[in-house]
Design a protein around this motif. Structure first.
Motif, PDB file in Angstrom:
ATOM      1  N   GLY A  20      10.609 -29.279  16.587  1.00 55.59           N
ATOM      2  CA  GLY A  20      10.924 -30.541  15.915  1.00 55.59           C
ATOM      3  C   GLY A  20      11.655 -31.503  16.837  1.00 55.59           C
ATOM      4  N   ALA A  21      12.466 -30.970  17.754  1.00 52.18           N
ATOM      5  CA  ALA A  21      13.134 -31.822  18.743  1.00 52.18           C
ATOM      6  C   ALA A  21      12.117 -32.427  19.708  1.00 52.18           C
ATOM      7  CB  ALA A  21      14.178 -31.017  19.501  1.00 52.18           C
ATOM      8  N   CYS A  22      11.053 -31.690  19.998  1.00 47.44           N
ATOM      9  CA  CYS A  22       9.988 -32.224  20.855  1.00 47.44           C
ATOM     10  C   CYS A  22       9.263 -33.371  20.156  1.00 47.44           C
ATOM     11  CB  CYS A  22       8.994 -31.122  21.208  1.00 47.44           C
ATOM     12  SG  CYS A  22       9.716 -29.711  22.068  1.00 47.44           S
ATOM     13  N   ASN A  48      22.205 -27.802  17.615  1.00 43.03           N
ATOM     14  CA  ASN A  48      22.153 -27.842  19.080  1.00 43.03           C
ATOM     15  C   ASN A  48      21.072 -26.939  19.654  1.00 43.03           C
ATOM     16  OD1 ASN A  48      24.390 -29.615  19.275  1.00 43.03           O
ATOM     17  ND2 ASN A  48      25.794 -27.889  18.979  1.00 43.03           N
ATOM     18  N   MET A  49      20.354 -26.221  18.813  1.00 40.83           N
ATOM     19  CA  MET A  49      19.328 -25.304  19.285  1.00 40.83           C
ATOM     20  C   MET A  49      18.028 -26.063  19.554  1.00 40.83           C
ATOM     21  SD  MET A  49      20.783 -22.345  19.496  1.00 40.83           S
ATOM     22  CE  MET A  49      22.170 -23.318  20.097  1.00 40.83           C
ATOM     23  N   VAL A  50      18.007 -26.762  20.684  1.00 46.21           N
ATOM     24  CA  VAL A  50      16.859 -27.580  21.068  1.00 46.21           C
ATOM     25  C   VAL A  50      16.496 -27.273  22.507  1.00 46.21           C
ATOM     26  CG1 VAL A  50      17.502 -29.417  19.460  1.00 46.21           C
ATOM     27  CG2 VAL A  50      18.302 -29.520  21.825  1.00 46.21           C
ATOM     28  N   PRO A  51      15.253 -27.552  22.917  1.00 45.34           N
ATOM     29  CA  PRO A  51      14.867 -27.344  24.319  1.00 45.34           C
ATOM     30  C   PRO A  51      15.708 -28.207  25.256  1.00 45.34           C
ATOM     31  CG  PRO A  51      12.945 -27.752  22.920  1.00 45.34           C
ATOM     32  CD  PRO A  51      14.142 -28.044  22.091  1.00 45.34           C
ATOM     33  N   GLU A  52      15.763 -27.812  26.512  1.00 45.44           N
ATOM     34  CA  GLU A  52      16.596 -28.513  27.491  1.00 45.44           C
ATOM     35  C   GLU A  52      16.255 -29.990  27.573  1.00 45.44           C
ATOM     36  OE1 GLU A  52      19.194 -27.666  29.362  1.00 45.44           O
ATOM     37  OE2 GLU A  52      19.263 -25.709  28.368  1.00 45.44           O
ATOM     38  N   GLY A 328       6.310 -23.218  16.489  1.00 41.31           N
ATOM     39  CA  GLY A 328       7.691 -23.157  16.982  1.00 41.31           C
ATOM     40  C   GLY A 328       7.802 -22.824  18.453  1.00 41.31           C
ATOM     41  N   GLY A 329       8.716 -21.907  18.780  1.00 43.85           N
ATOM     42  CA  GLY A 329       8.900 -21.504  20.166  1.00 43.85           C
ATOM     43  C   GLY A 329       9.493 -22.575  21.054  1.00 43.85           C
ATOM     44  N   ASP A 330      10.306 -23.474  20.461  1.00 41.20           N
ATOM     45  CA  ASP A 330      10.953 -24.540  21.228  1.00 41.20           C
ATOM     46  C   ASP A 330       9.956 -25.486  21.884  1.00 41.20           C
ATOM     47  OD1 ASP A 330      13.356 -23.542  20.486  1.00 41.20           O
ATOM     48  OD2 ASP A 330      14.063 -23.022  22.477  1.00 41.20           O
ATOM     49  N   THR A 544      13.627 -20.612  13.064  1.00 45.70           N
ATOM     50  CA  THR A 544      12.777 -21.728  13.406  1.00 45.70           C
ATOM     51  C   THR A 544      12.140 -21.587  14.754  1.00 45.70           C
ATOM     52  OG1 THR A 544      14.685 -22.926  14.208  1.00 45.70           O
ATOM     53  CG2 THR A 544      13.962 -23.386  11.990  1.00 45.70           C
ATOM     54  N   ALA A 545      12.679 -20.739  15.629  1.00 49.73           N
ATOM     55  CA  ALA A 545      12.035 -20.429  16.881  1.00 49.73           C
ATOM     56  C   ALA A 545      13.020 -19.866  17.867  1.00 49.73           C
ATOM     57  CB  ALA A 545      11.400 -21.661  17.505  1.00 49.73           C
ATOM     58  N   GLY A 546      12.377 -19.109  18.864  1.00 46.32           N
ATOM     59  CA  GLY A 546      13.081 -18.706  20.052  1.00 46.32           C
ATOM     60  C   GLY A 546      14.553 -18.435  19.899  1.00 46.32           C
TER      61      GLY A 546
END
Length: 556
Positions: A20-22, A48-52, A328-330, A544-546
């Motif tokens: 979702g952050a992507c 805060n659980m989002v990809p870099e 999912g999976g970031d 939600t993922a990873g």
């Protein structure tokens, strides 16, 4: 905090975590104003659980779910000003229900709420039983080809659905579980709402089933889960696939088909080792697509992304679950998906579906021939301890097919044995024009992982060096006394050292008066880590993922 004041397109993303952050990042790149809407179950830590690449993303505004859907709708409109919200999009599993309610209440494109809770796996199976089978679409002749959508149901026949029962009290399901165990020897227990194998366990006895049932129900009651229940299902045998889709105004388009590499490991029955793309033109992909699309109709999916998991049994495709949100999976798979299709992914198509319908109309019903070879390699750990170095990361970055690395465990972190997606160490994406290169690189990574050398674990003994400990262990047959502090509390913990082909194991045995390091048998038997620890259920089933549950879990 406001990021823009000029009138522009505006989208609200419910729970923009993981992939979702992507979606939020891509929307920002397109020039949209993005409002983050946080459902009540998502804690500040989980936000805060989002990809870099999504960290530091500046939203136009952020909104917390209100006491009612009316209140949340008003909060969203006020926060979006001076813009008008064009779409409400679900970003993660936790946001499915709120996204449906908020979009409907706002008068925007929506799946509505008539069906009820689409996250409920029992609801999904019931919908599958009452839908009809469709012929699969014809394979595209080229990437640009647009085959017609599958015809409407052509024969009245219930689709294959998993045998199951649902309950909140053990005595209501005990008879069914006993019967299933007698007939097939195994049964799967899972919460009605989860992702990433969170809480899912394969049980082989009535006692094991009862214990896990009570663990799941106890965890759901502790956090006040609404509609919390446990699904008891038949154990489906066969390879597991994923069909990713995006829908706009009821028109479904497939964006990718994947095959999971899932195996037993570390005492857990369902551990992900990787994910491989399946060419949509292959017969197996067409069969899966023909099964999944009617399920979307049965679940009344009119808008948005879905991530359908299906096992191909000897009796045909059977739905595991339909996740009514992006894969999912970031979003680690995004570079892979874009390379395969020649430029677009489920995230891109999702924004097109809600905001740019002309671009969505230009997409094919499913991708044509893959434009590259690729796979996602998931690092599985059979060790635990503090990470001193990560030679595997260095190897990955040196490979010809290397594209990206998302490290869930870094130097200085505590490495856990992998039992689910939340305890995986890393995701590595490999893409190359030559399939042989991808296969060779993945094999090199797996060899390093299986040798136990993907990570180097720190050995920490107070007042004693590694070299002196090793010398005393392999060179001296007697126990060695180590000056540990009186406060030490590592009684009975097992540690291992190796050097020059020699290895030894230690048990630190401490008391306030006489701390001692003694050497037991050289290779003590390992105690298998349970697939699901009660301590890991402090904030259950948000999966939600990873890395999503990493901060929410106690001791993981």
């Amino acid at each position: 905090m406001r990021a823009s004041t000029q009138q522009q397109r505006c989208v609200a993303i419910v729970d923009p975590i993981s992939t979702g952050a992507c979606v939020a990042v891509e929307a920002t790149k397109r020039g949209y104003a993005v409002v983050a809407v946080w459902s009540a179950v998502v804690t500040k830590d989980l936000r805060n659980m989002v990809p870099e690449h999504a960290k530091g993303l500046r939203y136009h505004a952020q909104v917390d779910e209100g006491e009612s859907i009316e209140a949340t709708t008003q909060l969203l409109r006020k926060a979006a000003a001076p813009h008008k919200v064009d779409a409400v999009i679900c970003g993660a599993e936790t946001g499915v229900e709120l996204a449906d309610r908020l979009s409907q209440r706002s008068g925007l494109a929506s799946n509505g709420t008539e069906l009820g809770n689409r996250r409920d796996k029992h609801t999904q199976q019931q919908a599958s039983r009452h839908t009809c089978l469709a012929y699969p679409p014809s394979p595209p002749s080229s990437p640009a080809a647009h085959p017609p959508n599958p015809p409407q149901a052509v024969r009245e026949a219930g689709m294959r659905a998993v045998r199951e029962t649902l309950g909140t009290e053990w005595q209501t399901v005990a008879g069914w579980v006993a019967s299933e165990l007698e007939a097939n020897g195994k049964v799967v227990l899972k919460p009605v709402e989860s992702a990433g194998s969170d809480g899912v366990k394969l049980c082989a006895s009535l006692e094991e089933s009862k214990a896990h049932f009570e663990t799941l129900m106890g965890a759901q009651r502790r956090v006040g889960a609404q509609g919390g229940a446990v699904l008891c299902q038949e154990f489906l045998v066969g390879p597991e696939y994923v069909v990713d889709t995006v829908t706009s105004a009821g028109e479904h388009k497939v964006t990718a088909v994947w095959k999971y590499d899932k195996r037993p490991c570390n005492g857990a029955a369902f551990v992900y080792f990787g994910m491989l793309p399946v060419p949509p033109s292959e017969a197996v992909a067409q069969r899966l697509i023909g099964y999944v699309l009617p399920v979307l109709d049965a679940l009344q999916i009119r808008y948005g992304a879905t991530h359908g998991e299906v096992i191909l049994t000897k009796d045909g495709p059977c739905l595991v679950e339909m996740n009514c949100r992006p894969h999912g999976g970031d979003g680690n798979w995004l570079p892979m998906a874009r390379a395969l299709t020649g430029g677009y992914s489920q995230v891109d198509a999702l924004l097109d579906a809600f905001v740019e319908p002309q671009r969505f109309a230009a997409l094919p019903p499913c991708p044509g021939t893959w434009q590259a070879a690729a796979q996602e390699f998931l690092v599985v750990s059979t060790q635990e301890g503090k990470v001193a170095s990560a030679p595997g990361y260095e190897l990955a970055r040196s490979l010809r097919s290397f594209v990206s690395l998302e490290a869930f465990v870094s130097v200085g972190d505590q490495l856990a044995r992998t039992v689910d997606v939340f305890t995986q160490a890393a995701s590595i994406v490999l893409v190359h024009a030559d399939a042989a290169v991808v296969t060779e690189d993945a094999a090199a990574l797996r060899r390093l992982e299986q040798s136990g050398d993907f990570f180097t674990l720190a050995v920490e003994y107070p007042y004693q060096t590694r070299e002196s400990l090793l010398a005393s262990a392999v060179g001296t047959p007697t126990a060695t006394r180590v000056p540990l502090p009186a406060s030490a509390s590592a009684t009975g913990s097992v540690h291992s050292l190796s050097s020059g082909g020699h290895s030894a194991s230690f048990v630190i045995d401490t008391t306030p008066s006489s701390p001692t390091l003694r050497r037991p048998e050289r290779r003590p038997p390992r105690v298998a880590r349970p697939a699901l620890r009660p301590s890991g259920l402090s904030v259950p089933f948000v999966g939600t993922a990873g890395r999503l549950a990493r901060m929410a879990r106690v001791g993981a």
